[in-house]
Design an enzyme around this catalytic site. Structure first.
Site, PDB file in Angstrom:
ATOM      1  N   ASN A  97       0.802  -1.227   0.000  1.00 38.33           N
ATOM      2  CA  ASN A  97       0.000   0.000   0.000  1.00 38.33           C
ATOM      3  C   ASN A  97       0.832   1.275   0.000  1.00 38.33           C
ATOM      4  OD1 ASN A  97       0.730  -0.509   2.653  1.00 38.33           O
ATOM      5  ND2 ASN A  97      -1.096   0.430   3.493  1.00 38.33           N
ATOM      6  N   GLU A 147       5.033  -3.719  12.235  1.00 44.36           N
ATOM      7  CA  GLU A 147       4.069  -2.635  11.965  1.00 44.36           C
ATOM      8  C   GLU A 147       2.853  -3.301  11.361  1.00 44.36           C
ATOM      9  OE1 GLU A 147       4.411   0.535  12.677  1.00 44.36           O
ATOM     10  OE2 GLU A 147       6.502   0.530  13.287  1.00 44.36           O
ATOM     11  N   GLU A 173       8.675   3.073  13.686  1.00 46.22           N
ATOM     12  CA  GLU A 173       9.441   3.499  12.511  1.00 46.22           C
ATOM     13  C   GLU A 173       9.398   5.010  12.450  1.00 46.22           C
ATOM     14  OE1 GLU A 173       8.010   1.318   9.078  1.00 46.22           O
ATOM     15  OE2 GLU A 173       9.475  -0.227   9.491  1.00 46.22           O
ATOM     16  N   CYS A 199      -3.051   1.776   6.829  1.00 44.51           N
ATOM     17  CA  CYS A 199      -3.196   1.197   8.166  1.00 44.51           C
ATOM     18  C   CYS A 199      -3.738   2.220   9.153  1.00 44.51           C
ATOM     19  CB  CYS A 199      -1.845   0.674   8.640  1.00 44.51           C
ATOM     20  SG  CYS A 199      -0.559   1.913   8.491  1.00 44.51           S
TER      21      CYS A 199
HETATM   22  P1  NAD Z   1       0.144  -8.922   4.095  1.00 46.15           P
HETATM   23  O1  NAD Z   1       0.399  -9.225   5.526  1.00 46.15           O
HETATM   24  O2  NAD Z   1      -0.741  -9.826   3.327  1.00 46.15           O
HETATM   25  O3  NAD Z   1       1.511  -8.865   3.289  1.00 46.15           O
HETATM   26  C1  NAD Z   1       2.595  -8.072   3.724  1.00 46.15           C
HETATM   27  C2  NAD Z   1       3.880  -8.671   3.210  1.00 46.15           C
HETATM   28  O4  NAD Z   1       4.052  -9.960   3.802  1.00 46.15           O
HETATM   29  C3  NAD Z   1       3.923  -8.876   1.702  1.00 46.15           C
HETATM   30  O5  NAD Z   1       5.232  -8.607   1.242  1.00 46.15           O
HETATM   31  C4  NAD Z   1       3.618 -10.362   1.552  1.00 46.15           C
HETATM   32  O6  NAD Z   1       4.179 -10.905   0.391  1.00 46.15           O
HETATM   33  C5  NAD Z   1       4.310 -10.920   2.779  1.00 46.15           C
HETATM   34  N1  NAD Z   1       3.809 -12.221   3.226  1.00 46.15           N
HETATM   35  C6  NAD Z   1       2.562 -12.716   3.120  1.00 46.15           C
HETATM   36  N2  NAD Z   1       2.516 -13.958   3.673  1.00 46.15           N
HETATM   37  C7  NAD Z   1       3.761 -14.229   4.120  1.00 46.15           C
HETATM   38  C8  NAD Z   1       4.357 -15.340   4.798  1.00 46.15           C
HETATM   39  N3  NAD Z   1       3.650 -16.416   5.127  1.00 46.15           N
HETATM   40  N4  NAD Z   1       5.657 -15.260   5.109  1.00 46.15           N
HETATM   41  C9  NAD Z   1       6.393 -14.176   4.804  1.00 46.15           C
HETATM   42  N5  NAD Z   1       5.896 -13.096   4.179  1.00 46.15           N
HETATM   43  C10 NAD Z   1       4.586 -13.125   3.835  1.00 46.15           C
HETATM   44  O7  NAD Z   1      -0.379  -7.432   4.064  1.00 46.15           O
HETATM   45  P2  NAD Z   1      -0.775  -6.554   2.812  1.00 46.15           P
HETATM   46  O8  NAD Z   1      -2.135  -6.966   2.361  1.00 46.15           O
HETATM   47  O9  NAD Z   1       0.321  -6.517   1.826  1.00 46.15           O
HETATM   48  O10 NAD Z   1      -0.841  -5.099   3.490  1.00 46.15           O
HETATM   49  C11 NAD Z   1      -1.936  -4.638   4.171  1.00 46.15           C
HETATM   50  C12 NAD Z   1      -1.743  -4.752   5.672  1.00 46.15           C
HETATM   51  O11 NAD Z   1      -0.579  -4.049   6.074  1.00 46.15           O
HETATM   52  C13 NAD Z   1      -2.882  -4.104   6.436  1.00 46.15           C
HETATM   53  O12 NAD Z   1      -3.259  -4.915   7.504  1.00 46.15           O
HETATM   54  C14 NAD Z   1      -2.269  -2.808   6.945  1.00 46.15           C
HETATM   55  O13 NAD Z   1      -2.871  -2.276   8.094  1.00 46.15           O
HETATM   56  C15 NAD Z   1      -0.872  -3.227   7.191  1.00 46.15           C
HETATM   57  N6  NAD Z   1      -0.002  -2.054   7.233  1.00 46.15           N
HETATM   58  C16 NAD Z   1       0.513  -1.656   8.437  1.00 46.15           C
HETATM   59  C17 NAD Z   1       1.302  -0.530   8.509  1.00 46.15           C
HETATM   60  C18 NAD Z   1       1.865  -0.054   9.822  1.00 46.15           C
HETATM   61  O14 NAD Z   1       2.762   0.771   9.791  1.00 46.15           O
HETATM   62  N7  NAD Z   1       1.397  -0.525  10.952  1.00 46.15           N
HETATM   63  C19 NAD Z   1       1.584   0.183   7.360  1.00 46.15           C
HETATM   64  C20 NAD Z   1       1.045  -0.238   6.152  1.00 46.15           C
HETATM   65  C21 NAD Z   1       0.267  -1.375   6.103  1.00 46.15           C
END
Ligand code: NAD
Length: 485
Positions: free
Chosen positions: A156, A254, A466, A288
């Protein structure tokens, strides 16, 4: 609309060179606005990750041994190289991720800012001479880099997330293997090209694209990786925490949010609605820190709902590359299905849709993943949209009468990333700031991020911060030297 490719990746990048996946496989990065292909990236797996870890581990001793001033110069050069690509990078973010070009340009600016700020700040990472209770001994602490860092980021905010992790890590002397999301690999690879052109020493910054589970597992299991820095969903964060526990690796997490916004009866309604519209529909709600639950005092509820619905109805939705577009698509069809399911659930349980409420499939939008900016009233705690992160352009309004009840309901979720309050009463603002169980509280303000400021959550929204000094501490160990004299 025709979307010309702005970047053709020559491979993934580790050890200072472009590499094919060891299996030779590739995967396509798709444009969520058109369904078209933006480009191809290598489908890396465990062996590719292990080769990148080896490069990062080989580069680490020399990178750590450089002076902070020297590393700072190289990071400024990295920032310069991103700056020379800033227009291409913004277009690529819009093509892969969907956000309007104007929002992508803001993201690129934050990316550059983060590299520059940490380049400076790492020169101020030092320890202390501790007053000693024993006469013939001296106690000194020094700050050392953690080591090789494995970083995993979501789609995102695909460029700034890289900077939020790589800038502090590299600045203090860590080396990094970064795995971008499979939705946005090319954005990361264009930044990798900037690293190559900045002449960062080979192995200091490495990008491995491909299979998340295989690459994630390799990062978790390899003893050379001393820290996992993750941004993404709470579900995946939990998996990675389990894996990191096995090897006692340091972690930064995060994770997801479910941000409450409280509009007290004494707020400036015009300003609050402006802020709310900007916050909720930014990145089509895929942030997020997006407003997930909006609590509005009964005395101003109907006015807020009507004004917000009017704003939502007027938003120009379309391909983020087109002039005047204010909101782009969601990342993929599954995301649209999820948001539609949450809206249907709310309406079935008694909510009312004042604006939007459905997919957009007309004309130019037919091949993309668009959902209309939506305003729901009559929301209650039993609905899915009250308990889950919506991650879409849906403003859910909950009524309240008692201010203490609003705070209690705002806190009544397992998440604790961001919260926002709108009030002109200073005592109420300060009290709410203290009472909300989140890592960040915006008070009459929705812009809560900056390179200088700590960003992160409590409860199931994460561990660590961060940005700011705190973001640098995540990549440092404190070592004690006890000197007998
Ligand atoms: P996601 O957890 O599906 O994926 C995030 C990353 O993890 C991607 O690179 C994905 O390829 C990887 N991933 C997925 N499964 C994995 C596994 N089993 N092992 C290792 N890596 C794996 O999240 P998303 O859909 O890409 O992003 C949206 C989420 O991120 C939302 O929940 C959002 O709130 C969160 N987010 C949090 C912050 C923060 O700063 N707290 C910032 C941005 C987004």
């Amino acid at each position: 609309m025709q979307t010309e490719p702005v970047f053709a990746a020559q491979g993934m990048m580790y050890g200072g060179a472009w590499r094919e996946a060891q299996t030779g496989e590739q995967f396509a990065s798709l444009d969520p606005a058109t369904g078209g292909t933006v480009g191809q990236a290598p489908m890396g797996r465990a062996a590719d990750a292990t080769a990148a870890i080896a490069a990062a581990a080989a580069a680490y001793p020399q990178w750590k041994a450089r002076t902070a001033a020297d590393r700072a110069l190289l990071l400024h050069r990295f920032a310069d190289q991103i700056e020379t690509r800033k227009d291409r990078l913004a277009r690529l973010i819009t093509q892969e991720q969907g956000k309007p070009l104007r929002e992508a340009a803001v993201e690129v600016k934050l990316t550059i800012d983060s590299f520059r700020w940490y380049a400076e700040e790492a020169r101020r990472a030092y320890g202390a001479w501790i007053p000693d209770p024993v006469p013939n001994r001296r106690l000194i602490t020094m700050r050392e880099p953690v080591g090789v860092v494995g970083a995993i980021i979501p789609w995102n905010v695909p460029a700034a997330m890289i900077a939020r992790k790589a800038a502090p890590a590299l600045a203090v002397g860590c080396t990094m293997v970064l795995k971008p999301s499979e939705e946005t690999p090319l954005t990361a690879l264009l930044i990798a090209e900037a690293a190559l052109d900045a002449d960062l020493p080979p192995g200091v910054f490495n990008v491995v694209t491909g299979d998340p589970v295989a690459i994630g597992q390799a990062l978790l299991e390899d003893e050379r990786v001393r820290k996992i820095s993750f941004t993404g969903s709470t579900a995946v964060g939990r998996l990675l925490l389990r894996g990191a526990a096995e090897h006692i690796k340091r972690v930064s997490m995060e994770l997801g949010g479910n941000a409450p916004v409280i509009l007290f009866e004494d707020c400036d309604v015009g300003k609050a609605v402006n802020a709310l519209a900007a916050l909720k529909f930014l990145n089509a709600g895929q942030a997020c820190i997006s407003a997930n639950r909006i609590f509005v005092h009964s005395s101003i509820h109907d006015r807020v709902a009507a004004e917000l619905a009017e704003r939502a109805g007027k938003l120009s939705v379309g391909n983020g590359l087109a002039d005047g577009v204010q909101m782009g698509p969601l990342i993929e069809k599954a995301a649209v299905d999820k948001v539609a399911g949450m809206v249907d659930d709310a309406v079935a349980r008694g909510a009312r849709s004042l604006s939007g409420g459905s997919r957009l499939t007309n004309g130019d939008l037919r091949n993309g993943h668009f959902f209309a900016p939506t305003v729901l009233t009559g929301m209650t705690a039993d609905m899915r949209a009250a308990n889950e992160e919506v991650f879409g352009p849906v403003a859910s309004l909950f009524r309240f009468d008692d201010p203490d009840d609003a705070i209690r309901r705002a806190n009544d979720v397992p998440y604790g990333l961001a919260a926002y309050v709108f009030t002109e009463n200073m005592s109420r603002a300060i009290r709410a700031g203290e009472q909300l169980e989140t890592g960040m509280v915006g008070i009459n303000e929705i812009r809560i991020g900056a390179a200088e400021a700590p960003f992160g959550g409590v409860k199931q929204s994460g561990i660590g911060r961060e940005g700011g000094r705190e973001g640098m501490d995540e990549y440092l160990e404190t070592k004690l030297l006890a000197l007998g004299i």
